[in-house]
Design a protein around this motif. Structure first.
Motif, PDB file in Angstrom:
ATOM      1  N   LYS A 141       0.826  -1.196   0.000  1.00  0.00           N
ATOM      2  CA  LYS A 141       0.000   0.000   0.000  1.00  0.00           C
ATOM      3  C   LYS A 141       0.867   1.255   0.000  1.00  0.00           C
ATOM      4  O   LYS A 141       1.826   1.359   0.772  1.00  0.00           O
ATOM      5  CB  LYS A 141      -0.919   0.020   1.226  1.00  0.00           C
ATOM      6  CG  LYS A 141      -1.973  -1.070   1.245  1.00  0.00           C
ATOM      7  CD  LYS A 141      -2.894  -0.897   2.441  1.00  0.00           C
ATOM      8  CE  LYS A 141      -3.947  -1.997   2.483  1.00  0.00           C
ATOM      9  NZ  LYS A 141      -4.883  -1.797   3.622  1.00  0.00           N
ATOM     10  N   ARG A 156       1.377   4.965   1.092  1.00  0.00           N
ATOM     11  CA  ARG A 156       0.903   5.769   2.212  1.00  0.00           C
ATOM     12  C   ARG A 156       0.760   7.227   1.766  1.00  0.00           C
ATOM     13  O   ARG A 156       1.731   7.852   1.338  1.00  0.00           O
ATOM     14  CB  ARG A 156       1.851   5.638   3.400  1.00  0.00           C
ATOM     15  CG  ARG A 156       1.993   4.189   3.896  1.00  0.00           C
ATOM     16  CD  ARG A 156       2.803   4.088   5.167  1.00  0.00           C
ATOM     17  NE  ARG A 156       4.151   4.604   5.008  1.00  0.00           N
ATOM     18  CZ  ARG A 156       5.177   3.926   4.506  1.00  0.00           C
ATOM     19  NH1 ARG A 156       4.997   2.663   4.101  1.00  0.00           N
ATOM     20  NH2 ARG A 156       6.377   4.457   4.412  1.00  0.00           N
ATOM     21  N   TYR A 200      -3.939   1.845  -1.394  1.00  0.00           N
ATOM     22  CA  TYR A 200      -3.579   3.081  -0.696  1.00  0.00           C
ATOM     23  C   TYR A 200      -4.082   3.066   0.742  1.00  0.00           C
ATOM     24  O   TYR A 200      -5.117   2.465   1.045  1.00  0.00           O
ATOM     25  CB  TYR A 200      -4.208   4.293  -1.391  1.00  0.00           C
ATOM     26  CG  TYR A 200      -3.771   4.536  -2.813  1.00  0.00           C
ATOM     27  CD1 TYR A 200      -2.618   5.263  -3.103  1.00  0.00           C
ATOM     28  CD2 TYR A 200      -4.529   4.048  -3.884  1.00  0.00           C
ATOM     29  CE1 TYR A 200      -2.231   5.497  -4.406  1.00  0.00           C
ATOM     30  CE2 TYR A 200      -4.141   4.282  -5.201  1.00  0.00           C
ATOM     31  CZ  TYR A 200      -2.990   5.009  -5.455  1.00  0.00           C
ATOM     32  OH  TYR A 200      -2.603   5.233  -6.749  1.00  0.00           O
ATOM     33  N   THR A 201      -3.371   3.797   1.585  1.00  0.00           N
ATOM     34  CA  THR A 201      -3.866   4.100   2.919  1.00  0.00           C
ATOM     35  C   THR A 201      -3.544   5.558   3.209  1.00  0.00           C
ATOM     36  O   THR A 201      -2.408   6.010   3.020  1.00  0.00           O
ATOM     37  CB  THR A 201      -3.245   3.174   3.987  1.00  0.00           C
ATOM     38  OG1 THR A 201      -3.775   3.522   5.266  1.00  0.00           O
ATOM     39  CG2 THR A 201      -1.733   3.282   4.031  1.00  0.00           C
ATOM     40  N   VAL A 204      -2.751   8.463   5.572  1.00  0.00           N
ATOM     41  CA  VAL A 204      -2.201   8.537   6.928  1.00  0.00           C
ATOM     42  C   VAL A 204      -2.153   9.954   7.478  1.00  0.00           C
ATOM     43  O   VAL A 204      -1.936  10.157   8.671  1.00  0.00           O
ATOM     44  CB  VAL A 204      -0.781   7.919   6.975  1.00  0.00           C
ATOM     45  CG1 VAL A 204      -0.827   6.446   6.592  1.00  0.00           C
ATOM     46  CG2 VAL A 204       0.179   8.675   6.069  1.00  0.00           C
ATOM     47  N   ASP A 231       6.044   8.751   7.506  1.00  0.00           N
ATOM     48  CA  ASP A 231       5.109   7.704   7.074  1.00  0.00           C
ATOM     49  C   ASP A 231       4.472   8.017   5.726  1.00  0.00           C
ATOM     50  O   ASP A 231       3.891   7.135   5.089  1.00  0.00           O
ATOM     51  CB  ASP A 231       4.001   7.513   8.113  1.00  0.00           C
ATOM     52  CG  ASP A 231       4.517   6.826   9.376  1.00  0.00           C
ATOM     53  OD1 ASP A 231       5.533   6.112   9.279  1.00  0.00           O
ATOM     54  OD2 ASP A 231       3.906   7.012  10.442  1.00  0.00           O
ATOM     55  N   VAL A 232       4.535   9.279   5.292  1.00  0.00           N
ATOM     56  CA  VAL A 232       3.924   9.684   4.023  1.00  0.00           C
ATOM     57  C   VAL A 232       4.885   9.393   2.874  1.00  0.00           C
ATOM     58  O   VAL A 232       6.016   9.871   2.867  1.00  0.00           O
ATOM     59  CB  VAL A 232       3.545  11.178   4.040  1.00  0.00           C
ATOM     60  CG1 VAL A 232       3.125  11.650   2.650  1.00  0.00           C
ATOM     61  CG2 VAL A 232       2.431  11.435   5.047  1.00  0.00           C
ATOM     62  N   GLU A 233       4.418   8.615   1.892  1.00  0.00           N
ATOM     63  CA  GLU A 233       5.217   8.332   0.705  1.00  0.00           C
ATOM     64  C   GLU A 233       4.843   9.229  -0.468  1.00  0.00           C
ATOM     65  O   GLU A 233       5.692   9.625  -1.255  1.00  0.00           O
ATOM     66  CB  GLU A 233       5.023   6.875   0.273  1.00  0.00           C
ATOM     67  CG  GLU A 233       5.524   5.837   1.244  1.00  0.00           C
ATOM     68  CD  GLU A 233       5.218   4.443   0.749  1.00  0.00           C
ATOM     69  OE1 GLU A 233       6.103   3.821   0.137  1.00  0.00           O
ATOM     70  OE2 GLU A 233       4.075   3.978   0.957  1.00  0.00           O
TER      71      GLU A 233
END
Length: 372
Positions: free
Chosen positions: A9, A11, A36-37, A39, A73-75
């Protein structure tokens, strides 16, 4: 059925929690929760952040865009803000090592878009995906382009986008967006300052109210139509004429077939109070015409239909309709986004591609000046 649970997924961090986020992107991301997630989310309105964050169960909620961009945590950062913030946020995200999805228009001026491209190149390239969802509709990528390719000589083409108020369609979307107005002091001045800079770059002489209006219009509705036109039949040789009468705009573009024969394309677009959605691109040959009709994207699942009219071998008129898929263009677009950034597929709607829209807008601005 494939095991979707094994997929990695992406992020997501969201910048801008307004209508397009609430009606389109967050519901679509939720449906694609195997890819996707979300965050993190940011908006300048704290009430908007609180409401949207709770509705979509997003853990990080902030009114500071840097907290999203700097979140490890954000891609990938989704830039869904007003146009005048696109450049700054995109460059900040690229400098932080993030991937970027940016809603069209990428920006409102050529220099601004060039700065984004330079930042992307400095970050290693292949990092920016521009959201031109109509160009990902299966009926366009499969049926329309295939049928147009069989026309040996184009005689004429038309791009039309005349629609009613968005509120009519949003109200029937089932998404129940909420708008708050708790904006921080000075935010309006900051937005106006950013807009004035971009308008000044787009119009080197003293910009007028009409200049601002056409710039805004082409960036919003116009970029859908003209980007689609570019992919289907290429970039025009020149702009023959432009009519700008807010909220309706039209233009005539000069084109040339690969065999040398010229043809014209008319563009007509506007917004009135009639609740209908007439968005189409039509291409006419000597013995065949092909059109694609789009419906409002705010209601998922409405068909995007290709119609073919042609002269058959018996000398008769033959008509047929093609529907490549009921899957909506936004969903297909985000599946393509995933394929590009996870599986290495080439990005179609790049920043460089989006720059071509700004160059076409500039040709239209200059034609208006010549007509005075």
């Amino acid at each position: 059925m494939a095991d979707l649970s094994s997929l990695r997924k992406l992020r997501v961090g969201i910048l801008g929690a307004g209508e397009v986020a609430q009606v389109i992107h967050l519901p679509t991301l939720a449906l694609l929760n195997y890819l996707y997630t979300v965050v993190s989310i940011c908006d300048i309105s704290q009430k908007t952040v609180d409401h949207v964050g709770a509705k979509f169960d997003i853990p990080q909620r902030t009114i500071n865009s840097r907290e999203v961009i700097q979140n490890p945590d954000v891609e990938i950062v989704f830039i869904l803000t007003a146009d005048e913030f696109h450049e700054t946020l995109c460059i900040e995200a690229l400098e932080a090592g993030k991937l970027v999805f940016i809603e069209k228009p990428i920006s409102l001026s050529i220099p601004s878009t060039q700065r984004i491209i330079a930042a992307e190149q400095a970050a290693g390239g292949n990092k920016v995906f521009v959201g031109y969802m109509r160009r990902y509709a299966p009926s366009f990528t499969e049926a329309f382009k295939r049928e147009v390719a069989t026309i040996p000589k184009i005689m004429y083409a038309r791009s039309r986008d005349i629609v009613g108020p968005n509120a009519h369609f949003v109200g029937q979307s089932g998404t129940s967006p909420v708008k708050f107005f708790d904006f921080p002091p000075g935010s309006g001045d900051d937005r106006e300052e950013r807009l004035n800079k971009l308008i000044g770059e787009a119009f080197p002489s003293t910009p007028t109210t009409k200049d601002v209006q056409i710039c805004r219009f082409l960036g919003s509705l116009g970029s859908h139509d003209l980007s689609l036109m570019r992919e289907a039949i290429g970039f025009p040789e020149s702009v023959c004429g432009v009519s700008a009468n807010e909220p309706f705009y039209s233009a005539i573009f000069n084109y040339r077939n690969k065999t040398g024969e010229p043809f014209a394309v008319t563009y007509e677009s506007g917004i009135d109070k009639v609740p209908r959605f007439d968005a189409h691109l039509a291409v006419y040959g000597e013995q065949k015409s092909v059109s694609i009709q789009y419906n409002t994207p705010y209601v998922k699942g409405l068909p995007i239909v290709v119609k073919v009219d042609e002269l058959n071998e018996a000398g008769e008129t033959s008509s047929r309709e093609i529907l490549s898929s009921f899957e909506d263009a936004y969903t297909v677009e985000l599946k393509n986004l995933y394929a590009c950034f996870v599986e290495g597929k080439a990005i179609k709607t790049t920043a460089e591609d989006a720059l071509q829209d700004l160059k076409l807008f500039d040709l239209m601005y200059k034609q208006i000046v010549r007509q005075k």
